[in-house]
Design a protein around this motif. Structure first.
Motif, PDB file in Angstrom:
ATOM      1  N   LEU A  84      30.246 -24.071   5.391  1.00 55.51           N
ATOM      2  CA  LEU A  84      31.337 -24.049   4.395  1.00 55.51           C
ATOM      3  C   LEU A  84      31.471 -22.874   3.414  1.00 55.51           C
ATOM      4  CD1 LEU A  84      30.087 -27.520   2.827  1.00 55.51           C
ATOM      5  CD2 LEU A  84      32.037 -27.259   4.282  1.00 55.51           C
ATOM      6  N   ALA A  85      30.528 -22.063   3.210  1.00 51.58           N
ATOM      7  CA  ALA A  85      30.861 -20.679   2.678  1.00 51.58           C
ATOM      8  C   ALA A  85      31.672 -19.996   3.503  1.00 51.58           C
ATOM      9  CB  ALA A  85      29.263 -20.003   2.254  1.00 51.58           C
ATOM     10  N   ALA A  86      31.131 -19.823   4.838  1.00 50.50           N
ATOM     11  CA  ALA A  86      32.085 -18.976   5.768  1.00 50.50           C
ATOM     12  C   ALA A  86      33.755 -19.502   5.721  1.00 50.50           C
ATOM     13  CB  ALA A  86      31.542 -19.131   7.137  1.00 50.50           C
ATOM     14  N   LEU A  87      33.807 -20.651   5.765  1.00 50.26           N
ATOM     15  CA  LEU A  87      35.238 -21.277   5.774  1.00 50.26           C
ATOM     16  C   LEU A  87      35.797 -20.780   4.372  1.00 50.26           C
ATOM     17  CD1 LEU A  87      37.027 -23.306   7.392  1.00 50.26           C
ATOM     18  CD2 LEU A  87      36.154 -25.043   5.942  1.00 50.26           C
ATOM     19  N   LEU A  88      35.412 -20.949   3.326  1.00 48.48           N
ATOM     20  CA  LEU A  88      36.017 -20.348   2.312  1.00 48.48           C
ATOM     21  C   LEU A  88      36.216 -19.029   2.237  1.00 48.48           C
ATOM     22  CD1 LEU A  88      36.666 -21.428  -0.646  1.00 48.48           C
ATOM     23  CD2 LEU A  88      34.394 -20.525  -1.501  1.00 48.48           C
ATOM     24  N   PHE A  89      35.219 -18.076   3.005  1.00 48.27           N
ATOM     25  CA  PHE A  89      35.558 -16.643   2.842  1.00 48.27           C
ATOM     26  C   PHE A  89      36.597 -16.551   3.903  1.00 48.27           C
ATOM     27  CE2 PHE A  89      34.025 -12.508   4.615  1.00 48.27           C
ATOM     28  CZ  PHE A  89      34.428 -11.778   3.537  1.00 48.27           C
ATOM     29  N   ILE A  90      36.711 -17.060   4.925  1.00 46.44           N
ATOM     30  CA  ILE A  90      38.048 -17.022   5.935  1.00 46.44           C
ATOM     31  C   ILE A  90      39.201 -17.249   5.470  1.00 46.44           C
ATOM     32  CG2 ILE A  90      38.599 -17.972   8.124  1.00 46.44           C
ATOM     33  CD1 ILE A  90      35.770 -18.402   9.051  1.00 46.44           C
ATOM     34  N   ALA A  91      39.288 -18.285   4.737  1.00 45.49           N
ATOM     35  CA  ALA A  91      40.564 -18.639   4.016  1.00 45.49           C
ATOM     36  C   ALA A  91      40.981 -17.360   2.802  1.00 45.49           C
ATOM     37  CB  ALA A  91      40.364 -20.008   3.267  1.00 45.49           C
ATOM     38  N   ALA A  92      40.036 -16.884   2.242  1.00 47.18           N
ATOM     39  CA  ALA A  92      40.174 -15.655   1.293  1.00 47.18           C
ATOM     40  C   ALA A  92      41.021 -14.554   1.934  1.00 47.18           C
ATOM     41  CB  ALA A  92      39.214 -15.320   0.577  1.00 47.18           C
ATOM     42  N   ASN A  93      40.232 -14.378   3.077  1.00 46.71           N
ATOM     43  CA  ASN A  93      40.696 -13.272   4.098  1.00 46.71           C
ATOM     44  C   ASN A  93      41.881 -13.286   4.732  1.00 46.71           C
ATOM     45  OD1 ASN A  93      38.427 -11.052   3.697  1.00 46.71           O
ATOM     46  ND2 ASN A  93      36.923 -12.373   4.908  1.00 46.71           N
ATOM     47  N   LEU A  94      42.309 -14.711   4.979  1.00 47.71           N
ATOM     48  CA  LEU A  94      43.600 -14.863   5.712  1.00 47.71           C
ATOM     49  C   LEU A  94      44.807 -14.922   4.711  1.00 47.71           C
ATOM     50  CD1 LEU A  94      42.549 -17.742   8.105  1.00 47.71           C
ATOM     51  CD2 LEU A  94      42.697 -15.411   8.689  1.00 47.71           C
ATOM     52  N   THR A  95      44.430 -15.327   3.710  1.00 46.41           N
ATOM     53  CA  THR A  95      45.523 -15.356   2.430  1.00 46.41           C
ATOM     54  C   THR A  95      45.797 -13.956   2.254  1.00 46.41           C
ATOM     55  OG1 THR A  95      43.718 -15.321   0.825  1.00 46.41           O
ATOM     56  CG2 THR A  95      45.059 -17.481   1.421  1.00 46.41           C
ATOM     57  N   HIS A 151      28.717 -12.017   0.381  1.00 47.62           N
ATOM     58  CA  HIS A 151      27.542 -11.416   0.780  1.00 47.62           C
ATOM     59  C   HIS A 151      26.396 -12.202  -0.130  1.00 47.62           C
ATOM     60  CE1 HIS A 151      29.196  -7.290   2.427  1.00 47.62           C
ATOM     61  NE2 HIS A 151      29.151  -8.431   3.173  1.00 47.62           N
ATOM     62  N   ARG A 152      26.304 -12.602  -1.389  1.00 48.30           N
ATOM     63  CA  ARG A 152      25.637 -13.170  -2.235  1.00 48.30           C
ATOM     64  C   ARG A 152      25.266 -14.479  -1.796  1.00 48.30           C
ATOM     65  NH1 ARG A 152      28.327 -11.353  -7.855  1.00 48.30           N
ATOM     66  NH2 ARG A 152      28.087  -9.206  -7.743  1.00 48.30           N
ATOM     67  N   MET A 153      26.295 -15.341  -1.394  1.00 49.18           N
ATOM     68  CA  MET A 153      26.083 -16.516  -0.838  1.00 49.18           C
ATOM     69  C   MET A 153      25.370 -16.720   0.395  1.00 49.18           C
ATOM     70  SD  MET A 153      30.048 -18.083  -1.681  1.00 49.18           S
ATOM     71  CE  MET A 153      29.530 -19.662  -0.903  1.00 49.18           C
ATOM     72  N   VAL A 154      25.524 -15.889   1.356  1.00 48.07           N
ATOM     73  CA  VAL A 154      24.928 -15.979   2.842  1.00 48.07           C
ATOM     74  C   VAL A 154      23.762 -15.645   2.623  1.00 48.07           C
ATOM     75  CG1 VAL A 154      25.710 -13.642   3.591  1.00 48.07           C
ATOM     76  CG2 VAL A 154      25.564 -15.753   5.205  1.00 48.07           C
ATOM     77  N   ARG A 155      23.414 -14.362   2.112  1.00 48.51           N
ATOM     78  CA  ARG A 155      22.086 -14.074   1.998  1.00 48.51           C
ATOM     79  C   ARG A 155      21.244 -14.871   0.978  1.00 48.51           C
ATOM     80  NH1 ARG A 155      23.907  -7.825   0.370  1.00 48.51           N
ATOM     81  NH2 ARG A 155      24.133  -7.077   2.316  1.00 48.51           N
ATOM     82  N   VAL A 185      16.344 -19.955   5.815  1.00 47.13           N
ATOM     83  CA  VAL A 185      15.740 -20.899   5.045  1.00 47.13           C
ATOM     84  C   VAL A 185      16.671 -22.209   4.612  1.00 47.13           C
ATOM     85  CG1 VAL A 185      14.377 -21.459   2.830  1.00 47.13           C
ATOM     86  CG2 VAL A 185      14.274 -19.423   4.314  1.00 47.13           C
ATOM     87  N   GLY A 186      17.934 -21.941   4.223  1.00 49.20           N
ATOM     88  CA  GLY A 186      18.877 -22.782   3.836  1.00 49.20           C
ATOM     89  C   GLY A 186      19.514 -24.027   4.878  1.00 49.20           C
ATOM     90  N   SER A 187      20.650 -24.376   4.413  1.00 52.72           N
ATOM     91  CA  SER A 187      21.430 -25.016   5.148  1.00 52.72           C
ATOM     92  C   SER A 187      22.367 -24.689   5.896  1.00 52.72           C
ATOM     93  CB  SER A 187      21.972 -26.459   4.306  1.00 52.72           C
ATOM     94  OG  SER A 187      23.042 -27.172   4.910  1.00 52.72           O
ATOM     95  N   VAL A 188      22.701 -25.291   7.335  1.00 57.38           N
ATOM     96  CA  VAL A 188      23.547 -24.584   8.057  1.00 57.38           C
ATOM     97  C   VAL A 188      24.909 -24.984   7.582  1.00 57.38           C
ATOM     98  CG1 VAL A 188      24.344 -24.573  10.572  1.00 57.38           C
ATOM     99  CG2 VAL A 188      21.965 -24.745  10.135  1.00 57.38           C
ATOM    100  N   LEU A 189      25.250 -26.242   7.179  1.00 57.18           N
ATOM    101  CA  LEU A 189      26.506 -26.832   6.898  1.00 57.18           C
ATOM    102  C   LEU A 189      26.649 -25.879   5.558  1.00 57.18           C
ATOM    103  CD1 LEU A 189      28.719 -28.994   6.630  1.00 57.18           C
ATOM    104  CD2 LEU A 189      27.172 -30.141   5.124  1.00 57.18           C
TER     105      LEU A 189
END
Length: 387
Positions: free
Chosen positions: A277-288, A344-348, A269-273
């Motif tokens: 962007l949410a995935a990018l933020l989450f990836i950065a968190a896990n990499l740190t 999880h809350r963001m992507v869902r 339903v939502g925006s692909v962008l």
């Protein structure tokens, strides 16, 4: 020359003395390896606490808001019955339907009860009016038991309030209906909840593990000394090691999104962008986190063990496997520290609800704060190594 050396046959026989020496050697190594010793003691304790106390597949006291256009003893009795069932917890009232939808989209409440303005008048006329209960059904396991309890509540109201001259209204059928509207996942399809959550699980497992081995691999190969001898700043080393894995994480996120759309037919339903962007933020968190663990570990085995210690609470306390609302307060407090909970809350919310940045912001800033704090810890431990 020892007797064993003079007698080759004695060397071939099993020796309890040699065997016991090997056993003692292994115990000494385990005692020196504090991370492994921590796994031996800490892992069973963690699993007992999480599975024994934190996990609850029958969540209760779910946050519920009320839109009360009609207030009477019957409506108050129904709301009291909802709270007495222990599945619902009244957290406030809302002015209109629009405010109710916004609260559901932001995840502030799990249910919204709407009482129509002519409810009491129609009830006294015997017209069997209806109450509307809107449920955030993105996670069917979180709302299923509560929804199943709703049809019994009108009978409680009839038993409590319809007495005397009103007794004929409490006949065989309930005096009013409760219509349930499951929003965002009306059919209760589990894949709509699980598949978006799998993106967080996959990214956490791979990103933390891959970066967790980055520095320990260099330390074991002897290249860390060369890196420490260069004028490269700690922050430059950390960010330089993170960037290549960002592209790997985006590729994994793309694979999950394609599978969710074309294999499992998950609504988009939502925006692909917004998803990326949410995935990018989450990836950065896990990499740190991975870089920090690699700075703390002395070898790759310790890095793997620390990764597992981080991965287990993320799986169990983020709301991926078990309803977040069903956990006790202390477990929710731990879950609210973990970035997977917010992802999880963001992507869902993006995929199933069409959330925009206004609705996503309450989950964005905690993850950004997590990145800053963990990165600062990582740089500090790197400086200790440099000294």
């Amino acid at each position: 020359m020892t007797a064993a050396a003079r007698n080759p046959a004695a060397q071939q026989r099993f020796s309890l003395q040699r065997w016991w020496s090997i056993v003692l050697k292994e115990f000494l190594q385990l005692r020196r390896d504090r991370v492994t010793f921590g796994m031996i003691i800490g892992l069973p304790i963690m699993q007992l606490l999480l599975f024994g106390f934190a996990i609850n597949t029958d969540p209760r006291h779910l946050p519920t808001a009320v839109i009360a256009a009609d207030q009477s003893e019957f409506t108050r009795s129904f709301i009291a019955s909802m709270e007495q069932s222990t599945y619902f917890k009244l957290v406030g009232t809302l002015p209109d339907e629009q405010a109710g939808r916004e609260a559901l989209m932001k995840g502030e409440v799990q249910f919204v009860l709407t009482i129509p303005p002519d409810f009491t008048r129609r009830l006294l006329r015997g017209e069997r009016p209806a109450l509307l209960v809107e449920a955030d059904a993105t996670d069917p396991s979180a709302t299923g038991q509560a929804i199943a309890a709703l049809p019994q509540l009108p009978y409680r109201v009839a038993t409590h309030d319809l007495k005397g001259s009103l007794a004929p209204l409490a006949g065989g059928k309930p005096p009013f209906d409760v219509q349930v509207q499951r929003l965002y996942n009306p059919e209760g399809i589990t894949q709509y909840n699980i598949i978006p959550g799998l993106m967080g699980v996959i990214l956490t497992m791979t990103m933390v593990m891959m970066t967790g081995l980055a520095m320990t691999r260099e330390r074991e190969r002897g290249t860390m000394e060369n890196l420490l001898a260069t004028p490269v700043r700690p922050l430059e080393v950390m960010t330089g090691k993170i960037v290549p894995y960002i592209f790997i994480g985006l590729i994994q996120a793309t694979i999950v999104l394609l599978a969710a759309r074309w294999i499992f037919s998950v609504p988009f339903v939502g925006s692909v962008l917004a998803v990326y962007l949410a995935a990018l933020l989450f990836i950065a968190a896990n990499l740190t986190v991975g870089i920090t663990l690699s700075s703390l570990a002395q070898n790759q085995l310790q890095a793997m063990q620390l990764t597992f210690f981080y991965f287990l609470p993320n799986i169990l306390l983020s709301g991926f496997m078990f309803p977040f609302a069903g956990m006790p307060g202390w477990a929710q407090a731990i879950g609210n520290i973990l970035p997977m909970t917010y992802f999880h809350r963001m992507v869902r919310g993006i995929l199933l609800k069409g959330n925009g940045w206004v609705e996503l912001w309450p989950n964005v800033w905690p993850m950004a704060l997590f990145i800053v704090v963990v990165m600062a810890i990582s740089v500090r431990f790197y400086r200790r190594t440099l000294d």
